[in-house]
Write an enzyme that holds these catalytic residues in place. Structure first.
Site, PDB file in Angstrom:
ATOM      1  N   GLY A  92      63.524  30.882  19.955  1.00  0.00           N
ATOM      2  CA  GLY A  92      63.381  29.445  19.672  1.00  0.00           C
ATOM      3  C   GLY A  92      64.416  28.972  18.652  1.00  0.00           C
ATOM      4  N   GLY A 113      58.497  30.347  24.187  1.00  0.00           N
ATOM      5  CA  GLY A 113      58.839  31.767  24.090  1.00  0.00           C
ATOM      6  C   GLY A 113      58.734  32.225  22.642  1.00  0.00           C
ATOM      7  CB  SER A 114      60.058  35.183  20.978  1.00  0.00           C
ATOM      8  OG  SER A 114      61.435  35.041  21.276  1.00  0.00           O
ATOM      9  CB  THR A 115      59.311  32.573  16.306  1.00  0.00           C
ATOM     10  OG1 THR A 115      58.022  31.966  16.512  1.00  0.00           O
ATOM     11  CG2 THR A 115      59.940  31.964  15.077  1.00  0.00           C
ATOM     12  CD  GLU A 157      53.594  36.011  19.392  1.00  0.00           C
ATOM     13  OE1 GLU A 157      54.822  35.892  19.479  1.00  0.00           O
ATOM     14  OE2 GLU A 157      52.794  35.160  19.812  1.00  0.00           O
ATOM     15  CB  CYS A 179      51.812  31.643  22.382  1.00  0.00           C
ATOM     16  SG  CYS A 179      51.194  30.240  23.295  1.00  0.00           S
ATOM     17  CE  LYS A 181      65.964  31.956  31.338  1.00  0.00           C
ATOM     18  NZ  LYS A 181      65.136  33.050  31.901  1.00  0.00           N
ATOM     19  CD  GLU A 190      53.460  27.020  23.025  1.00  0.00           C
ATOM     20  OE1 GLU A 190      53.289  27.836  22.083  1.00  0.00           O
ATOM     21  OE2 GLU A 190      53.121  27.243  24.193  1.00  0.00           O
TER      22      GLU A 190
END
Ligand code: ADP
Length: 490
Positions: free
Chosen positions: A233, A228-230, A385, A284, A175, A250
């Site tokens: 995640g 993607g973002s934490t 971030e 990232c 995706k 990641e």
């Protein structure tokens, strides 16, 4: 405007409900494609196709060497179409053509070539167990893999995910991010042309909810790989827990880029500009916290600011452009909010902090290279971030204090160290909690080296031979070679 469909079971199809969404060119806000939007039922169809392709049909029977050949064919086709793909990537993400043609596309080709070679080199081991036994391990594909990727390197992230999974013998439902679905669909077309068997690769553009969530929580997906973002995640890990999927993540970063007092400034200045402003900071691993030793602070900063001012912002399709727009209006707004937060926290804005005034850029989501100084490492702009062209500069003198500050975020993805003293470099490299350390360089991610984060920057390592651990299961086989083996109950 081009219409784009989902790629399921080897065919381009509409979404079940006929849903579509628009993909926007961030350089001018124009719609470049109307894309079929995958929802739960489409994801289910794709997962079923991937399951069938994994269990039956040609894929499980194909030798690893032949899978390698297929990957090489994909690499060749990407290479053939690299110019067109680089243009599409630039129009979808806004990154300068210079980046997409000189960085992204060559890396995509290399990635497929590297894993083409890897396919028949994934091996088990023989283990000297005690007794008259032969013990060995097999490496088997983990199964159906759901892969969810971000928008900052759309085609490269698709390659990073797809190539090792296919090399391992898995089947894939990918995706792409809703902001940037185009090149992943082009890659699907290339897979079709390369005669990847139906169902082995499925590409389903859609939103995080419902498409991403449907994939991450699908009971017939064995593994999910996410970049993607934490924050997301963590959700992916929770969703994966339902059927104990293998999960690799990641995630975000707030990486320290450290300039020591003995650094060669001719290298450290351009290197630090590259560390933060590559892809408008939408990386990232971006070196978004710049630690500068007080002894060289003034000379370094003078040169750094001169360099940052010279960066050419403009139309990303123009070969001269070095900095394009951010990916979306939302991302631009997020960056603008952080500028306000930084000022409220008492940091001093010495460059940028706004959209460029040039009328030709008014319709795009452009933002100037931005530098905050007098930053305390505990400020939000130094902890969170931002994912934009914004660097926070922190002055230091003591190395112990530096290590403490550098390690004081939830993240641990990468770090840069600029010094001419090898002992200092290596001692710092050991002290910093991050998965990737660059000494006198930055943002270098070759296929052959592992990439991934400590702490809340992720779980698992992608690329290199390490990534094969993410896409294989280890099966131990034990054979008794003696006579009169188990006599426990007789
Ligand atoms: P960013 O903030 O950089 O857009 P995200 O983590 O939101 O990063 O997005 C990365 C990928 O995760 C995208 O493909 C997005 O659609 C997907 N995603 C976002 N939210 C979810 C969710 N709740 N479940 C699954 N995938 C999601």
């Amino acid at each position: 405007m081009v219409g784009r469909k989902l790629f399921i079971n080897g065919e381009f199809v509409d979404s079940n409900e006929g849903a579509t969404f628009e993909s926007i060119n961030p350089a001018n806000g124009e719609v470049i494609a109307r894309v079929a939007e995958a929802r739960e039922e489409d994801i289910d169809r794709a997962v079923q196709a991937a399951r069938k392709a994994f269990e039956e049909g040609p894929w499980p029977k194909m030798s690893a060497t032949d899978r390698g050949r297929l990957l090489r064919r994909i690499a060749d086709l990407v290479l053939e179409r690299r110019k067109e793909l680089a243009r599409l990537e630039t129009m979808d993400v806004g990154k300068p053509l210079r980046d997409s043609s000189k960085v992204d596309l060559p890396l995509v080709v290399d990635c497929f070539q590297y894993f083409a070679g890897m396919a028949d080199k994934v091996m088990g081991e023989t283990i000297p167990v005690p007794g008259k036994f032969l013990d060995f391990t097999l490496r088997e594909p983990v199964g159906v893999v759901g892969q969810i990727i971000p928008w900052n390197y759309p085609l490269l992230m698709a390659a990073w995910k797809m190539a090792p999974a296919l090399a391992a013998g898995c089947t894939v439902v990918l995706k792409p991010a809703e902001q940037t679905p185009i090149t992943a669909l082009e890659l699907a077309k290339i897979c079709q042309e390369a005669e990847v068997p139906p169902g082995v690769v499925n590409v389903c553009p859609g939103f995080g909810e419902p498409a991403g969530a449907a994939l991450a929580s699908h009971p017939h997906v064995d593994k999910v790989a996410f970049t993607g973002s934490t924050a997301v995640g963590k959700l992916i890990m929770e969703m994966g827990a339902k059927n104990l999927k293998r999960v690799s993540l990641e995630l975000g970063g707030k990486s320290p880029n450290i300039v020591l007092d003995d650094a060669d400034l001719d290298e450290a200045v351009p290197g630090s500009l590259f560390a933060i402003f590559l892809n408008s900071g939408q990386v990232c691993a971006a070196g978004s916290r710049l630690f500068v030793h007080e002894k060289i602070y003034d000379s370094f900063m003078d040169r750094f600011l001169v360099g940052a001012k010279k960066i050419k912002i403009g139309d990303p399709l123009d070969r001269e452009t070095q900095l394009g727009p951010l990916v979306s209006a939302e991302q631009l707004e997020k960056v603008e909010i952080y500028i306000q937060i930084g000022q409220e926290e008492g940091a001093k804005l010495v460059l940028g902090g706004k959209r460029p005034d040039h009328p030709a850029l008014a319709k795009g989501f452009y933002f100037e290279p931005t530098v905050f100084v007098d930053v305390d490492y505990r400020m939000r702009i130094a902890q969170e971030e931002i994912f934009g062209p914004v660097v926070v500069v922190i002055r230091f003198s003591d190395e112990e204090e530096l290590i403490r500050m550098a390690n004081s975020t939830i993240y641990g993805l990468a770090a840069g160290i600029w010094t001419t003293n090898v002992k200092r470099a290596l001692n710092l490299a050991k002290a910093i909690k991050a998965g990737n350390i660059w000494i006198n360089t930055y943002n270098m991610i070759p296929n052959q080296a592992p990439f991934g984060g400590f702490k809340e920057s992720g779980v698992g390592r992608e690329m290199s031979r390490h990534v094969m651990d993410l896409y294989t299961e280890v099966k131990n086989v034990m054979v008794y070679l003696g006579k009169g083996g188990v006599r426990w109950f007789s």
